[in-house]
Design a protein around this motif. Sequence first.
Motif, PDB file in Angstrom:
ATOM      1  N   PRO A 115      -8.814  -5.227   1.380  1.00  0.00           N
ATOM      2  CA  PRO A 115      -9.868  -5.948   0.662  1.00  0.00           C
ATOM      3  C   PRO A 115      -9.372  -6.459  -0.694  1.00  0.00           C
ATOM      4  O   PRO A 115      -8.453  -5.877  -1.284  1.00  0.00           O
ATOM      5  CB  PRO A 115     -10.954  -4.890   0.466  1.00  0.00           C
ATOM      6  CG  PRO A 115     -10.694  -3.869   1.524  1.00  0.00           C
ATOM      7  CD  PRO A 115      -9.207  -3.861   1.707  1.00  0.00           C
ATOM      8  N   PRO A 116      -9.997  -7.526  -1.195  1.00  0.00           N
ATOM      9  CA  PRO A 116      -9.605  -8.052  -2.506  1.00  0.00           C
ATOM     10  C   PRO A 116      -9.831  -7.025  -3.614  1.00  0.00           C
ATOM     11  O   PRO A 116     -10.817  -6.290  -3.601  1.00  0.00           O
ATOM     12  CB  PRO A 116     -10.536  -9.252  -2.710  1.00  0.00           C
ATOM     13  CG  PRO A 116     -11.073  -9.591  -1.370  1.00  0.00           C
ATOM     14  CD  PRO A 116     -11.064  -8.314  -0.583  1.00  0.00           C
ATOM     15  N   ASP A 117      -8.889  -6.982  -4.566  1.00  0.00           N
ATOM     16  CA  ASP A 117      -9.070  -6.117  -5.727  1.00  0.00           C
ATOM     17  C   ASP A 117      -9.792  -6.897  -6.825  1.00  0.00           C
ATOM     18  O   ASP A 117     -10.223  -8.031  -6.624  1.00  0.00           O
ATOM     19  CB  ASP A 117      -7.730  -5.540  -6.202  1.00  0.00           C
ATOM     20  CG  ASP A 117      -6.727  -6.594  -6.633  1.00  0.00           C
ATOM     21  OD1 ASP A 117      -7.120  -7.724  -7.006  1.00  0.00           O
ATOM     22  OD2 ASP A 117      -5.518  -6.282  -6.616  1.00  0.00           O
ATOM     23  N   GLU A 118      -9.917  -6.294  -7.985  1.00  0.00           N
ATOM     24  CA  GLU A 118     -10.671  -6.912  -9.083  1.00  0.00           C
ATOM     25  C   GLU A 118     -10.049  -8.221  -9.582  1.00  0.00           C
ATOM     26  O   GLU A 118     -10.730  -9.040 -10.188  1.00  0.00           O
ATOM     27  CB  GLU A 118     -10.858  -5.931 -10.250  1.00  0.00           C
ATOM     28  CG  GLU A 118      -9.578  -5.385 -10.828  1.00  0.00           C
ATOM     29  CD  GLU A 118      -8.990  -4.206 -10.045  1.00  0.00           C
ATOM     30  OE1 GLU A 118      -7.815  -3.893 -10.286  1.00  0.00           O
ATOM     31  OE2 GLU A 118      -9.677  -3.624  -9.201  1.00  0.00           O
ATOM     32  N   ASP A 119      -8.771  -8.437  -9.294  1.00  0.00           N
ATOM     33  CA  ASP A 119      -8.097  -9.677  -9.693  1.00  0.00           C
ATOM     34  C   ASP A 119      -8.057 -10.706  -8.572  1.00  0.00           C
ATOM     35  O   ASP A 119      -7.497 -11.789  -8.746  1.00  0.00           O
ATOM     36  CB  ASP A 119      -6.661  -9.380 -10.142  1.00  0.00           C
ATOM     37  CG  ASP A 119      -6.610  -8.509 -11.382  1.00  0.00           C
ATOM     38  OD1 ASP A 119      -7.478  -8.674 -12.256  1.00  0.00           O
ATOM     39  OD2 ASP A 119      -5.707  -7.656 -11.463  1.00  0.00           O
ATOM     40  N   GLY A 120      -8.604 -10.372  -7.400  1.00  0.00           N
ATOM     41  CA  GLY A 120      -8.587 -11.283  -6.266  1.00  0.00           C
ATOM     42  C   GLY A 120      -7.348 -11.153  -5.405  1.00  0.00           C
ATOM     43  O   GLY A 120      -7.171 -11.917  -4.468  1.00  0.00           O
ATOM     44  N   GLY A 121      -6.496 -10.190  -5.703  1.00  0.00           N
ATOM     45  CA  GLY A 121      -5.299  -9.968  -4.895  1.00  0.00           C
ATOM     46  C   GLY A 121      -5.602  -9.044  -3.730  1.00  0.00           C
ATOM     47  O   GLY A 121      -6.495  -8.205  -3.792  1.00  0.00           O
ATOM     48  N   ARG A 122      -4.864  -9.221  -2.663  1.00  0.00           N
ATOM     49  CA  ARG A 122      -5.021  -8.381  -1.479  1.00  0.00           C
ATOM     50  C   ARG A 122      -3.651  -7.864  -1.072  1.00  0.00           C
ATOM     51  O   ARG A 122      -2.710  -8.632  -0.916  1.00  0.00           O
ATOM     52  CB  ARG A 122      -5.637  -9.185  -0.331  1.00  0.00           C
ATOM     53  CG  ARG A 122      -7.019  -9.723  -0.680  1.00  0.00           C
ATOM     54  CD  ARG A 122      -7.582 -10.564   0.413  1.00  0.00           C
ATOM     55  NE  ARG A 122      -8.137  -9.695   1.445  1.00  0.00           N
ATOM     56  CZ  ARG A 122      -9.033 -10.100   2.334  1.00  0.00           C
ATOM     57  NH1 ARG A 122      -9.447 -11.347   2.353  1.00  0.00           N
ATOM     58  NH2 ARG A 122      -9.492  -9.251   3.235  1.00  0.00           N
ATOM     59  N   HIS A 123      -3.531  -6.531  -0.913  1.00  0.00           N
ATOM     60  CA  HIS A 123      -2.270  -5.956  -0.452  1.00  0.00           C
ATOM     61  C   HIS A 123      -2.062  -6.299   1.019  1.00  0.00           C
ATOM     62  O   HIS A 123      -3.005  -6.306   1.802  1.00  0.00           O
ATOM     63  CB  HIS A 123      -2.254  -4.445  -0.636  1.00  0.00           C
ATOM     64  CG  HIS A 123      -2.061  -4.044  -2.046  1.00  0.00           C
ATOM     65  ND1 HIS A 123      -3.014  -3.367  -2.762  1.00  0.00           N
ATOM     66  CD2 HIS A 123      -1.031  -4.240  -2.892  1.00  0.00           C
ATOM     67  CE1 HIS A 123      -2.570  -3.156  -3.989  1.00  0.00           C
ATOM     68  NE2 HIS A 123      -1.370  -3.688  -4.097  1.00  0.00           N
ATOM     69  N   VAL A 124      -0.819  -6.576   1.348  1.00  0.00           N
ATOM     70  CA  VAL A 124      -0.411  -6.865   2.720  1.00  0.00           C
ATOM     71  C   VAL A 124       0.409  -5.671   3.203  1.00  0.00           C
ATOM     72  O   VAL A 124       1.411  -5.324   2.587  1.00  0.00           O
ATOM     73  CB  VAL A 124       0.433  -8.169   2.783  1.00  0.00           C
ATOM     74  CG1 VAL A 124       0.891  -8.437   4.205  1.00  0.00           C
ATOM     75  CG2 VAL A 124      -0.354  -9.344   2.220  1.00  0.00           C
ATOM     76  N   ARG A 125      -0.050  -5.044   4.298  1.00  0.00           N
ATOM     77  CA  ARG A 125       0.602  -3.840   4.822  1.00  0.00           C
ATOM     78  C   ARG A 125       1.078  -4.062   6.246  1.00  0.00           C
ATOM     79  O   ARG A 125       0.394  -4.692   7.041  1.00  0.00           O
ATOM     80  CB  ARG A 125      -0.382  -2.669   4.862  1.00  0.00           C
ATOM     81  CG  ARG A 125      -0.848  -2.195   3.535  1.00  0.00           C
ATOM     82  CD  ARG A 125      -1.885  -1.076   3.742  1.00  0.00           C
ATOM     83  NE  ARG A 125      -2.085  -0.340   2.533  1.00  0.00           N
ATOM     84  CZ  ARG A 125      -1.503   0.819   2.241  1.00  0.00           C
ATOM     85  NH1 ARG A 125      -0.711   1.397   3.100  1.00  0.00           N
ATOM     86  NH2 ARG A 125      -1.732   1.406   1.100  1.00  0.00           N
ATOM     87  N   ILE A 126       2.238  -3.488   6.544  1.00  0.00           N
ATOM     88  CA  ILE A 126       2.724  -3.409   7.915  1.00  0.00           C
ATOM     89  C   ILE A 126       3.192  -1.978   8.121  1.00  0.00           C
ATOM     90  O   ILE A 126       3.946  -1.440   7.314  1.00  0.00           O
ATOM     91  CB  ILE A 126       3.892  -4.383   8.185  1.00  0.00           C
ATOM     92  CG1 ILE A 126       3.422  -5.837   8.062  1.00  0.00           C
ATOM     93  CG2 ILE A 126       4.463  -4.138   9.581  1.00  0.00           C
ATOM     94  CD1 ILE A 126       4.513  -6.856   8.308  1.00  0.00           C
ATOM     95  N   ASP A 127       2.725  -1.377   9.211  1.00  0.00           N
ATOM     96  CA  ASP A 127       3.067   0.017   9.515  1.00  0.00           C
ATOM     97  C   ASP A 127       2.797   0.938   8.331  1.00  0.00           C
ATOM     98  O   ASP A 127       3.556   1.863   8.069  1.00  0.00           O
ATOM     99  CB  ASP A 127       4.528   0.138   9.966  1.00  0.00           C
ATOM    100  CG  ASP A 127       4.766  -0.485  11.337  1.00  0.00           C
ATOM    101  OD1 ASP A 127       3.809  -0.585  12.119  1.00  0.00           O
ATOM    102  OD2 ASP A 127       5.918  -0.848  11.616  1.00  0.00           O
ATOM    103  N   GLY A 128       1.745   0.659   7.585  1.00  0.00           N
ATOM    104  CA  GLY A 128       1.351   1.495   6.465  1.00  0.00           C
ATOM    105  C   GLY A 128       2.068   1.217   5.160  1.00  0.00           C
ATOM    106  O   GLY A 128       1.689   1.740   4.119  1.00  0.00           O
TER     107      GLY A 128
END
Length: 71
Positions: free
Chosen positions: A11-24
């Motif tokens: 989900p978006p954080d307070e700055d509008g960034g979203r973490h991208v994860r693969i295999d955790g």
Amino acid sequence: MSSAQPVVICPPDEDGGRHVRIDGAILGRAFCAGDVAVILQGAGLRSFSEMGVAYSAMIEWRGGGPDDWTH
């Protein structure tokens, strides 16, 4: 990358960034679908484009879809 684990866009954080994860593992932080494509391409998934990330069944969008970038 394991085919059993999807790519997860957090989900978006307070700055509008979203973490991208693969295999955790967090691969990067995206601020638009184009950023997601660049991060995935850098991880060796060269077939992803900005449109591809929006429609791929391999990607799980949490907290909104590819058009949601606000907290």
